[in-house]
Design a protein around this motif. Structure first.
Motif, PDB file in Angstrom:
ATOM      1  N   PRO A   5     -26.048   7.652  40.158  1.00  0.00           N
ATOM      2  CA  PRO A   5     -26.869   7.655  41.375  1.00  0.00           C
ATOM      3  C   PRO A   5     -27.226   6.243  41.843  1.00  0.00           C
ATOM      4  N   GLN A   6     -27.258   6.068  43.138  1.00  0.00           N
ATOM      5  CA  GLN A   6     -27.545   4.759  43.732  1.00  0.00           C
ATOM      6  C   GLN A   6     -28.929   4.237  43.319  1.00  0.00           C
ATOM      7  N   TRP A   7     -29.908   5.117  43.145  1.00  0.00           N
ATOM      8  CA  TRP A   7     -31.260   4.667  42.812  1.00  0.00           C
ATOM      9  C   TRP A   7     -31.343   4.068  41.402  1.00  0.00           C
ATOM     10  N   LEU A   8     -30.318   4.278  40.573  1.00  0.00           N
ATOM     11  CA  LEU A   8     -30.294   3.674  39.233  1.00  0.00           C
ATOM     12  C   LEU A   8     -29.682   2.273  39.237  1.00  0.00           C
ATOM     13  N   MET A   9     -29.270   1.807  40.413  1.00  0.00           N
ATOM     14  CA  MET A   9     -28.640   0.489  40.523  1.00  0.00           C
ATOM     15  C   MET A   9     -29.417  -0.381  41.510  1.00  0.00           C
ATOM     16  N   PRO A  10     -30.543  -0.976  41.072  1.00  0.00           N
ATOM     17  CA  PRO A  10     -31.403  -1.729  41.978  1.00  0.00           C
ATOM     18  C   PRO A  10     -30.945  -3.158  42.281  1.00  0.00           C
ATOM     19  N   HIS A  11     -29.976  -3.674  41.557  1.00  0.00           N
ATOM     20  CA  HIS A  11     -29.534  -5.053  41.738  1.00  0.00           C
ATOM     21  C   HIS A  11     -28.290  -5.135  42.620  1.00  0.00           C
ATOM     22  N   ARG A  12     -28.032  -6.330  43.147  1.00  0.00           N
ATOM     23  CA  ARG A  12     -26.807  -6.609  43.908  1.00  0.00           C
ATOM     24  C   ARG A  12     -26.083  -7.754  43.196  1.00  0.00           C
ATOM     25  N   GLY A  31     -14.604 -11.954  47.415  1.00  0.00           N
ATOM     26  CA  GLY A  31     -15.804 -11.424  46.783  1.00  0.00           C
ATOM     27  C   GLY A  31     -16.292 -10.158  47.453  1.00  0.00           C
ATOM     28  N   ALA A  32     -16.801  -9.252  46.644  1.00  0.00           N
ATOM     29  CA  ALA A  32     -17.376  -8.011  47.157  1.00  0.00           C
ATOM     30  C   ALA A  32     -18.760  -7.826  46.546  1.00  0.00           C
ATOM     31  N   GLU A  33     -19.740  -7.551  47.385  1.00  0.00           N
ATOM     32  CA  GLU A  33     -21.096  -7.307  46.895  1.00  0.00           C
ATOM     33  C   GLU A  33     -21.230  -5.828  46.565  1.00  0.00           C
ATOM     34  N   VAL A  34     -21.728  -5.529  45.361  1.00  0.00           N
ATOM     35  CA  VAL A  34     -21.878  -4.140  44.927  1.00  0.00           C
ATOM     36  C   VAL A  34     -23.251  -3.933  44.301  1.00  0.00           C
ATOM     37  N   ALA A  53     -16.636 -12.313  21.021  1.00  0.00           N
ATOM     38  CA  ALA A  53     -17.329 -13.153  21.987  1.00  0.00           C
ATOM     39  C   ALA A  53     -18.756 -12.637  22.123  1.00  0.00           C
ATOM     40  N   VAL A  54     -19.613 -13.458  22.679  1.00  0.00           N
ATOM     41  CA  VAL A  54     -20.998 -13.051  22.919  1.00  0.00           C
ATOM     42  C   VAL A  54     -21.195 -12.857  24.412  1.00  0.00           C
ATOM     43  N   ALA A  55     -21.552 -11.652  24.793  1.00  0.00           N
ATOM     44  CA  ALA A  55     -21.853 -11.352  26.195  1.00  0.00           C
ATOM     45  C   ALA A  55     -23.334 -11.607  26.426  1.00  0.00           C
ATOM     46  N   THR A  56     -23.663 -12.162  27.583  1.00  0.00           N
ATOM     47  CA  THR A  56     -25.059 -12.432  27.897  1.00  0.00           C
ATOM     48  C   THR A  56     -25.572 -11.557  29.039  1.00  0.00           C
ATOM     49  N   ALA A  57     -24.693 -10.710  29.582  1.00  0.00           N
ATOM     50  CA  ALA A  57     -25.116  -9.803  30.642  1.00  0.00           C
ATOM     51  C   ALA A  57     -24.290  -8.523  30.571  1.00  0.00           C
ATOM     52  N   GLN A  58     -24.967  -7.399  30.722  1.00  0.00           N
ATOM     53  CA  GLN A  58     -24.322  -6.087  30.789  1.00  0.00           C
ATOM     54  C   GLN A  58     -24.570  -5.541  32.187  1.00  0.00           C
ATOM     55  N   ILE A  59     -23.494  -5.105  32.838  1.00  0.00           N
ATOM     56  CA  ILE A  59     -23.585  -4.586  34.205  1.00  0.00           C
ATOM     57  C   ILE A  59     -23.086  -3.150  34.215  1.00  0.00           C
ATOM     58  N   ILE A  60     -23.867  -2.265  34.800  1.00  0.00           N
ATOM     59  CA  ILE A  60     -23.461  -0.872  35.013  1.00  0.00           C
ATOM     60  C   ILE A  60     -23.370  -0.674  36.516  1.00  0.00           C
ATOM     61  N   THR A  61     -22.238  -0.145  36.969  1.00  0.00           N
ATOM     62  CA  THR A  61     -22.034   0.070  38.396  1.00  0.00           C
ATOM     63  C   THR A  61     -21.218   1.333  38.637  1.00  0.00           C
ATOM     64  N   ALA A  62     -20.972   1.639  39.886  1.00  0.00           N
ATOM     65  CA  ALA A  62     -20.229   2.849  40.235  1.00  0.00           C
ATOM     66  C   ALA A  62     -18.801   2.798  39.688  1.00  0.00           C
ATOM     67  N   LEU A  75     -24.519 -13.004  39.350  1.00  0.00           N
ATOM     68  CA  LEU A  75     -25.622 -12.108  38.989  1.00  0.00           C
ATOM     69  C   LEU A  75     -26.777 -12.247  39.983  1.00  0.00           C
ATOM     70  N   PRO A  76     -27.724 -11.306  39.975  1.00  0.00           N
ATOM     71  CA  PRO A  76     -28.870 -11.391  40.902  1.00  0.00           C
ATOM     72  C   PRO A  76     -29.662 -12.692  40.757  1.00  0.00           C
ATOM     73  N   SER A  77     -29.658 -13.279  39.573  1.00  0.00           N
ATOM     74  CA  SER A  77     -30.377 -14.532  39.349  1.00  0.00           C
ATOM     75  C   SER A  77     -29.668 -15.722  39.985  1.00  0.00           C
ATOM     76  N   GLY A  78     -28.432 -15.523  40.454  1.00  0.00           N
ATOM     77  CA  GLY A  78     -27.651 -16.613  41.027  1.00  0.00           C
ATOM     78  C   GLY A  78     -26.691 -17.230  40.022  1.00  0.00           C
ATOM     79  N   ARG A  79     -26.817 -16.845  38.758  1.00  0.00           N
ATOM     80  CA  ARG A  79     -25.924 -17.379  37.724  1.00  0.00           C
ATOM     81  C   ARG A  79     -24.525 -16.817  37.926  1.00  0.00           C
ATOM     82  N   VAL A  80     -23.526 -17.708  37.853  1.00  0.00           N
ATOM     83  CA  VAL A  80     -22.127 -17.303  37.978  1.00  0.00           C
ATOM     84  C   VAL A  80     -21.536 -17.230  36.579  1.00  0.00           C
ATOM     85  N   THR A  81     -20.918 -16.107  36.269  1.00  0.00           N
ATOM     86  CA  THR A  81     -20.369 -15.869  34.947  1.00  0.00           C
ATOM     87  C   THR A  81     -18.986 -15.241  35.092  1.00  0.00           C
ATOM     88  N   ARG A  82     -18.361 -14.894  33.971  1.00  0.00           N
ATOM     89  CA  ARG A  82     -17.050 -14.241  34.046  1.00  0.00           C
ATOM     90  C   ARG A  82     -17.066 -12.970  33.220  1.00  0.00           C
TER      91      ARG A  82
END
Length: 105
Positions: A5-12, A31-34, A53-62, A75-82
């Motif tokens: 559900p969209q309401w479970l994904m509050p970040h862009r 780039g695509a914003e999701v 490897a060590v991941a520093t961010a977990q993303i859940i999306t559609a 990421l929403p914080s502005g940090r660019v990662t891979r």
């Protein structure tokens, strides 16, 4: 089943899909914003070559996100990662939502 559900994904986030290496280094698609749920926490994962490897961010999306490993993610914080690892979760016939998980460096 349906997508998460969209309401479970509050970040862009912005995803630039990895397309390969060129003469001047990695190349990326447009780039695509999701919408996503982003959790910045450290977790051990394996990259596309099987190395730990060590991941520093977990993303859940559609489901169906175009984000191969090595893609550039803002990421929403502005940090660019891979992206290190990408997993598509499906559950045919079960009443749970489908989603894509991206683990980022």
């Amino acid at each position: 089943m349906s997508a998460i559900p969209q309401w479970l994904m509050p970040h862009r986030i912005t995803v630039e899909p990895y397309e390969g290496d060129g003469a001047y280094g990695p190349t990326y698609g447009p780039g695509a914003e999701v919408a996503a749920l982003v959790v910045e926490a450290r977790k051990r994962v394996h990259d596309r070559e099987g190395r730990a490897a060590v991941a520093t961010a977990q993303i859940i999306t559609a489901p169906g996100l175009s984000c191969p490993p090595e893609s550039r993610v803002t990421l929403p914080s502005g940090r660019v990662t891979r992206a290190l690892a990408v997993t598509n979760y499906t559950a045919p016939g079960l009443p749970v939502p489908e989603c894509t998980e991206v683990m980022c460096q």
